[in-house]
Write an enzyme that holds these catalytic residues in place. Structure first.
Site, mmCIF file in Angstrom:
data_model
loop_
_atom_site.group_PDB
_atom_site.id
_atom_site.type_symbol
_atom_site.label_atom_id
_atom_site.label_comp_id
_atom_site.label_asym_id
_atom_site.label_seq_id
_atom_site.Cartn_x
_atom_site.Cartn_y
_atom_site.Cartn_z
ATOM 1 N N MET A 113 5.880 9.710 -0.530
ATOM 2 C CA MET A 113 6.087 8.695 -1.549
ATOM 3 C C MET A 113 6.767 7.454 -0.996
ATOM 4 O O MET A 113 7.877 7.105 -1.437
ATOM 5 C CB MET A 113 6.942 9.263 -2.676
ATOM 6 N N PRO A 114 6.146 6.786 -0.045
ATOM 7 C CA PRO A 114 6.800 5.591 0.511
ATOM 8 C C PRO A 114 6.908 4.474 -0.527
ATOM 9 O O PRO A 114 6.065 4.340 -1.419
ATOM 10 C CB PRO A 114 5.866 5.169 1.652
#
Lengths: 61, 61, 61, 61, 61, 61
Positions: free
Chosen positions: D1-2
């Site tokens: 989940m950047p």
């Protein structure tokens, strides 16, 4: 002295912001044992052509 | 390459921003031994209905 | 209720952090007319292999 | 989940934002081995009197 | 696709982080009408010699 | 003077960071017409018990 930054797509009403400010502050105060009055919170309402998920602007989804 | 982000409630005049930019850059450059020209600084003027202290929007205080 | 975030490459001594915290708070308080005690400031010491300028990590310069 | 946050001086066209969103997401997905759809990206267009380099507002350079 | 960043002084237990993550996500989802699964949240535990209030490091208070 | 902040879950190798720094800088420089050397980029590697999606810590998924 917790600091909270919340970024959402689109506009919120003042009532929505009041609920978020109160609710998030309550949660952090209780869970982390920090006094409520020490918690500083910012809400940013971002435009839908400036946020992307998976490389695509939300406005284009 | 220091980065500085400053968020304040309400509007600032250009003269206030100039003083903040110069003063904060000078302080960090001297204290941390970083060249002034490497310091990047952003000022965000936030609306009073988007910042809360103790769970209450500043506008409602 | 100003919020200040400062990110620098490498470590700072406690004395450097004290000077930055005091000096930056004084500058913003005076220039923006905000009470000192309302200013919240964070300093992040980042590693040199996690910051890039012009696409090159600082550690590789 | 950047999470990716990009701050630029001045306005961008929608086409520029589309290229940045797609290109940056592709680069991070490939280099870090993260699924594209997990990458959340924000672009902030800041005014030139609110960014400083070396203690001088960009507007005054 | 709301994004939430929370910065606190000192360490939290995993249970405290779980409560914050769940509680804050619930509040924002309900108040802003955003699906829970779209909310991305980061918690940063900062050291007490890197946060200042009123120009004084928390560690020195 | 664009500023880029990238937050990812878990550790990256130095080679991954080099690719991200170079690739993201190239994309923004080309799309926004900004000189590469003006682009400042930070990569934060966050622990999996400090990021949540949908109210659940990544570590617990």
């Amino acid at each position: 002295m917790p600091y909270v930054s919340i970024r959402v797509a689109g506009k919120l009403t003042k009532e929505q912001k009041q609920k978020i400010a109160k609710g998030v502050t309550d949660v952090i105060s209780e869970a982390a044992g920090k006094p409520k009055e020490s918690i500083l919170l910012f809400i940013d309402e971002e435009s839908r052509d400036s946020i992307a998920k998976g490389g695509v602007l939300i406005e284009d989804m």
